[in-house]
Write an enzyme that holds these catalytic residues in place. Structure first.
Site, PDB file in Angstrom:
ATOM      1  CE  LYS A 148      -4.355  -1.695   1.830  1.00  0.00           C
ATOM      2  NZ  LYS A 148      -5.274  -1.775   2.974  1.00  0.00           N
ATOM      3  CE  LYS A 154      -5.674  -8.601  -1.912  1.00  0.00           C
ATOM      4  NZ  LYS A 154      -6.194  -8.429  -0.602  1.00  0.00           N
ATOM      5  CE  LYS A 183     -12.910  -4.376  -0.115  1.00  0.00           C
ATOM      6  NZ  LYS A 183     -13.734  -5.084   0.863  1.00  0.00           N
TER       7      LYS A 183
END
Ligand code: AMP
Ligand code: TRP
Length: 331
Positions: A113, A195, A198
Site C-alpha cells: 500500500k 489477487k 476491489k
C-alpha cells in the site's frame, strides 16, 4: 457448554468481490452452528485509505446486508460495526505499546500500500494490523476465518497476544487462522498473478457480488487466459487455473470432473458455462440483499443489538488489560 469463539471482519471500502465471497463470507456461515461467531464490519480499518463519508456509511450497511445475504443469521452470530464498540480503539492503543516498529515494517500489505500511495502515507495504515489484533483478541477468539492475504496479520495478532501474556500474565487467547486450502486466494481476471481486489483500477479485473448478469458474462469472457488452447489445471496456465477454482467452489464439483468435461471444448464454452455458474451462485445472495437494503430499520436493529452484545464481551477483556497495565479504575 462454552463454545469456541470465531471472529472475522470485512472492510466496507468498496463493493465486495467474488474473492471476498469465496475467500471469506462463504465460509462464515458454515461456522455459526458450532461456534460463538462475531462478524464485524471494520469501518475503522477502512479510513486508513481515503473515503467519502457518505459512501462509507452506505457501504457499511451494504456489508452488513451482504453478511446476512451470504447466510449469516443474526440470531446465531453477532453482527456489528467496529466503530460502535470503542474498546477496539482502546485495546489497539495498548497493543501499540507492545508492538515493534520493525514488525510493522515487515507487513507485506503495508509495503504494497505504501508503494502505491506516496501521498497519503498515514500512520493508521502502518498500525492497521495492531487494530486488527485488537479486534480479534478482545473476544478471546479461537479461530479467525480469512483469505490467504491476511495470514501475516494473523501471525502478528498471535505474536502480540503471546508477548502481552508473557509481560503481564495470561490475558489473551492465542488465535488460530482458518484458511481454506481451496479458494483462499482468488486472482484478478486481468492479471492472474495478483489477487482479485476491489481497489483494482481495472473493473474487468474483478467480479462484484452484486454485479449484474451481463457484467459477469462480459468480465469472464474477457478474462485473461493463455495461448495453450486446452482446458487444463496447471500452474503454467494461472488464468485458467483461477477460473477453474471459481467454477469448482461455486458448483461444488471437483477440478478433475470440470477439466474432463471441457478438455476437448476449448476456452469459449468453458467460460460461457462458468459465467452461468457464477450468476447462479450469486443470484440468491443478490435477491436477499435487494430486500434487506431497503429495510433500514431491520439493519439498524441488527447492528445495535450486535454492538451491545459485542461490547459486553469486549469490555470484560479490556478491563482485565487496563488493570494489568496499571490504569486505575474509574469506579
Ligand atoms: P477485505 O476486503 O480486505 O476486508 O477482505 C475481507 C476478507 O476477504 C478477508 O478475509 C480477505 O482475506 C478475503 N479476501 C479478499 N480478497 C480475496 C481474494 N482475492 N481471494 C480470497 N479471499 C479474499
Ligand atoms: N484486515 C482484514 C482484511 O483486510 C479485515 C479485518 C479487520 C479482519 N479486522 C479483522 C479480519 C479481524 C479478520 C479478523 O481483510
Amino acid at each position: 457448554m462454552n463454545k469456541k469463539v470465531v471472529f472475522s471482519g470485512v472492510q466496507p471500502s468498496g463493493s465486495l468481490t467474488l474473492g471476498n465471497y469465496i475467500g471469506a463470507l462463504r465460509n462464515f456461515g458454515e461456522l455459526q452452528n458450532e461456534y460463538d461467531c462475531y462478524y464485524c464490519v471494520v469501518d475503522m480499518h477502512a479510513i486508513t485509505v481515503p473515503q467519502i463519508a457518505k459512501d462509507l456509511r452506505k457501504r457499511t450497511l451494504d456489508v452488513l446486508a451482504l453478511y446476512i445475504a451470504c447466510g449469516l443469521d443474526p440470531e446465531k452470530s453477532t453482527l456489528f460495526v467496529q466503530s460502535h464498540v470503542p474498546a477496539h480503539a482502546e485495546l489497539s492503543w495498548v497493543l501499540n505499546t507492545v508492538t515493534y516498529m520493525g514488525q510493522l515494517n515487515r507487513m507485506t500489505q503495508f509495503k504494497e500500500k505504501s508503494r502505491k500511495s506516496d501521498e497519503n502515507l498515514n500512520a493508521g495504515l502502518f498500525t492497521y494490523p495492531v487494530l486488527m489484533a485488537a479486534d480479534i483478541l478482545l473476544y478471546q477468539t479461537d479461530f479467525v476465518p480469512v483469505g490467504e492475504d491476511q495470514k501475516q496479520h494473523l501471525e502478528l495478532a498471535r505474536d502480540l497476544a503471546e508477548r502481552f501474556n508473557n509481560k503481564y500474565s495470561e490475558t489473551f487467547k492465542v488465535p488460530e487462522p482458518l484458511i481454506k486450502e481451496f479458494g483462499a486466494r482468488i486472482m484478478s481476471l486481468q492479471n492472474p498473478l495478483s489477487k482479485m481486489s476491489k481497489s483494482d483500477s481495472d473493473e474487468n479485473a474483478y467480479i462484484l457480488i452484486l454485479d449484474d448478469k451481463d457484467s459477469i458474462r462480459r468480465k469472464i469472457k474477457r478474462a485473461v487466459t493463455d495461448s495453450e488452447g486446452v482446458v487444463a489445471y496447471s500452474d503454467e496456465q494461472p488464468g485458467l487455473k483461477n477460473l477453474i477454482n471459481i467454477y469448482s467452489v461455486l458448483s461444488s464439483e471437483d477440478v478433475e470432473t470440470i477439466v474432463k468435461r471441457y478438455e476437448s471444448e476449448g476456452y469459449g464454452k468453458f467460460k460461457e458455462d462458468l459465467a452461468e455458474v457464477v450468476i447462479a451462485g450469486l443470484a440468491p445472495i443478490q435477491a436477499t440483499y435487494a430486500n434487506l437494503i431497503n429495510s433500514k430499520d431491520y439493519l439498524e436493529k441488527i447492528y445495535k443489538e450486535g454492538a451491545d452484545k459485542a461490547e459486553y464481551h469486549a469490555m470484560k477483556t479490556l478491563r482485565k488489560v487496563y488493570k494489568k497495565v496499571g490504569f486505575i479504575p474509574r469506579r
